[in-house]
Design an enzyme around this catalytic site. Structure first.
Site, PDB file in Angstrom:
ATOM      1  N   HIS A   1     -41.814  -2.191  39.039  1.00 49.18           N
ATOM      2  CA  HIS A   1     -42.499  -3.216  39.827  1.00 49.18           C
ATOM      3  C   HIS A   1     -42.294  -3.036  41.326  1.00 49.18           C
ATOM      4  O   HIS A   1     -42.921  -3.761  42.122  1.00 49.18           O
ATOM      5  CB  HIS A   1     -42.003  -4.618  39.416  1.00 49.18           C
ATOM      6  CG  HIS A   1     -42.603  -5.133  38.151  1.00 49.18           C
ATOM      7  ND1 HIS A   1     -42.294  -4.625  36.908  1.00 49.18           N
ATOM      8  CD2 HIS A   1     -43.507  -6.132  37.935  1.00 49.18           C
ATOM      9  CE1 HIS A   1     -42.966  -5.285  35.981  1.00 49.18           C
ATOM     10  NE2 HIS A   1     -43.714  -6.202  36.569  1.00 49.18           N
TER      11      HIS A   1
ATOM     12  N   GLU B   1     -18.580 -11.943  23.913  1.00 50.94           N
ATOM     13  CA  GLU B   1     -18.369 -11.689  22.480  1.00 50.94           C
ATOM     14  C   GLU B   1     -17.906 -10.260  22.219  1.00 50.94           C
ATOM     15  O   GLU B   1     -18.308  -9.623  21.250  1.00 50.94           O
ATOM     16  CB  GLU B   1     -19.620 -12.060  21.668  1.00 50.94           C
ATOM     17  CG  GLU B   1     -19.892 -13.556  21.735  1.00 50.94           C
ATOM     18  CD  GLU B   1     -20.863 -14.068  20.697  1.00 50.94           C
ATOM     19  OE1 GLU B   1     -20.920 -13.478  19.602  1.00 50.94           O
ATOM     20  OE2 GLU B   1     -21.537 -15.069  20.970  1.00 50.94           O
ATOM     21  N   GLY B   2     -17.060  -9.782  23.115  1.00 52.64           N
ATOM     22  CA  GLY B   2     -16.505  -8.434  22.999  1.00 52.64           C
ATOM     23  C   GLY B   2     -17.199  -7.478  23.937  1.00 52.64           C
ATOM     24  O   GLY B   2     -18.376  -7.173  23.762  1.00 52.64           O
TER      25      GLY B   2
ATOM     26  N   SER C   1     -18.262  -3.964  25.974  1.00 55.76           N
ATOM     27  CA  SER C   1     -18.632  -2.643  25.446  1.00 55.76           C
ATOM     28  C   SER C   1     -17.392  -1.824  25.124  1.00 55.76           C
ATOM     29  O   SER C   1     -17.361  -1.068  24.142  1.00 55.76           O
ATOM     30  CB  SER C   1     -19.499  -1.889  26.472  1.00 55.76           C
ATOM     31  OG  SER C   1     -20.777  -2.473  26.575  1.00 55.76           O
ATOM     32  N   GLU C   2     -16.363  -1.990  25.952  1.00 57.02           N
ATOM     33  CA  GLU C   2     -15.126  -1.238  25.725  1.00 57.02           C
ATOM     34  C   GLU C   2     -14.450  -1.667  24.420  1.00 57.02           C
ATOM     35  O   GLU C   2     -13.958  -0.834  23.647  1.00 57.02           O
ATOM     36  CB  GLU C   2     -14.181  -1.438  26.923  1.00 57.02           C
ATOM     37  CG  GLU C   2     -14.653  -0.785  28.213  1.00 57.02           C
ATOM     38  CD  GLU C   2     -15.850  -1.496  28.860  1.00 57.02           C
ATOM     39  OE1 GLU C   2     -16.620  -0.831  29.580  1.00 57.02           O
ATOM     40  OE2 GLU C   2     -16.015  -2.719  28.636  1.00 57.02           O
TER      41      GLU C   2
END
Length: 379
Positions: free
Chosen positions: A338, A363-364, A366-367
């Protein structure tokens, strides 16, 4: 799609899509601007059966499977990620935890109103010093003979100011580490429970996230959920289901960003033709669509594994990890397509990007998902 849906699953998806596009989407940008909590929308979702989707009808739920839930949540997230995260926590963690771990009396007491959208649920585990490592939490619950007294501070609690029913984790035996964590149902109005400040966040601005204070908060013996010492197992199982919910939110927001990018690429002209006809840009769209399709299939595979009664922990973590990282990339690329317009609030791209940023965190992180996945591989 590469995943065969039943007629009932398609019907749920269609109903959710129509409601999301017709009722949720029109006010999403304004709610993002004002921070207005989507209470009326959540009430309507309850009337339609979307606030207790996976709970059996005998407790007031819709009796739907997890695949249907993931499809519906994706559609709500397409329209408004703030509404979707409230719906996700309420369904995936609160309702399911009460259903799976509650006594018959607890189920009868809480589930019908939760499923109807008459009451809203929240999950309180995170603390100022305990995020990815729940064993570090300092909230305590001490038995006083006829009940429990809770003391502590919870942080980053979704719907802290608006929820009616809280599942709160606390240490009942600090010497047993994670086996000494228990869960309690605490109701709004308890004199020892009060919400604190709400966070000023980057995104999800219509979903309140705040502190929760427990100050000599007394609950009865019947507030214990899942038995003494069962709080950690309850939380981990709830988070497994919640991670399917985050992947669904990621898929919904990414689809909205992709649709916006494709539409813009067809109509915006530069150098004598629509920008989508330039190969460099067209291939970016191809990559975005491919990653989104993969994430959707991972989401559905995790949901189907849960429905089949399989151990779905690793699939849920993989779906959450891949989808949450995918949506951040897709939204960034859609904004880039855009150009300068994508950076303004005249277009929804900047909201999509702000909303999606937390998906790799809550909720956790990526690690943590990589820890979960690698431990399953190496055990």
């Amino acid at each position: 799609m590469g995943f065969s849906l039943t007629a009932e699953q398609r019907m749920v998806q269609k109903m959710a899509r129509e409601f999301a596009r017709g009722e949720v989407l029109p006010g999403a940008a304004e709610r993002d601007r004002t921070g207005e909590f989507p209470a009326s929308i959540l009430a309507k979702l309850g009337e339609l059966g979307f606030m207790g989707m996976m709970i059996p009808p005998e407790y007031g739920g819709a009796g739907a499977d997890t695949v249907s839930y993931a499809l519906a949540l994706s559609e709500i997230a397409y329209a408004c990620a703030s509404t979707a995260v409230v719906m996700s926590v309420h369904n995936s963690i609160v309702c399911e935890s009460v259903y799976r771990f509650g006594t018959e009396e607890q189920k009868q007491r809480y589930l019908p109103s939760l499923c109807a959208g008459e009451t809203l649920g929240a999950f309180a585990m995170t603390e100022p010093l305990a995020g990815s490592d729940p064993v570090r939490q300092e909230t305590t619950a001490e038995s006083d003979g006829g009940g429990w007294v809770l003391n502590g501070v919870k942080r980053f609690i979704t719907s802290a100011k608006h929820a009616d029913v809280f599942i709160v984790t606390a240490k009942t035996d600090p010497t047993r580490r994670h086996r000494g964590i228990s869960a309690f149902v605490v109701e709004k109005g308890n004199p020892g429970l009060r919400p604190g400040r709400s966070e000023e966040k980057l995104g999800l601005l219509a979903s309140d996230t705040g502190d929760l204070y427990l100050e000599n908060c007394r609950v009865g013996e019947d507030a214990l959920l899942g038995g003494e010492g069962g709080g950690f197992a309850l939380a981990m199982q709830g988070l497994d289901g919640g991670r399917i919910g985050i992947s669904a939110q990621s898929v919904g927001v990414a689809q909205a960003a992709l649709d916006a990018a494709v539409s813009y690429a067809k109509t915006r002209e530069q150098f004598g033709r629509p920008i989508g006809q330039h190969q460099g840009l067209a291939w970016i769209l191809a990559d975005m669509a491919t990653r989104l399709s993969a994430a959707r299939l991972m989401m559905l595979a995790a949901a189907a594994a849960k429905d089949a009664g399989e151990n779905y922990t690793i699939k849920a973590s993989m779906a959450k990890l891949f989808a949450s990282e995918m949506v951040n990339d897709v939204c960034a690329r859609a904004l880039q397509i855009h150009g300068g317009y994508g950076y303004t609030k005249d277009y929804p791209l900047e909201r999509y990007l702000r909303d999606a940023r937390v998906f790799t965190i809550y909720e956790g992180t990526s690690e943590i998902q990589r820890v979960v996945i690698s431990r399953h591989l190496l055990k």
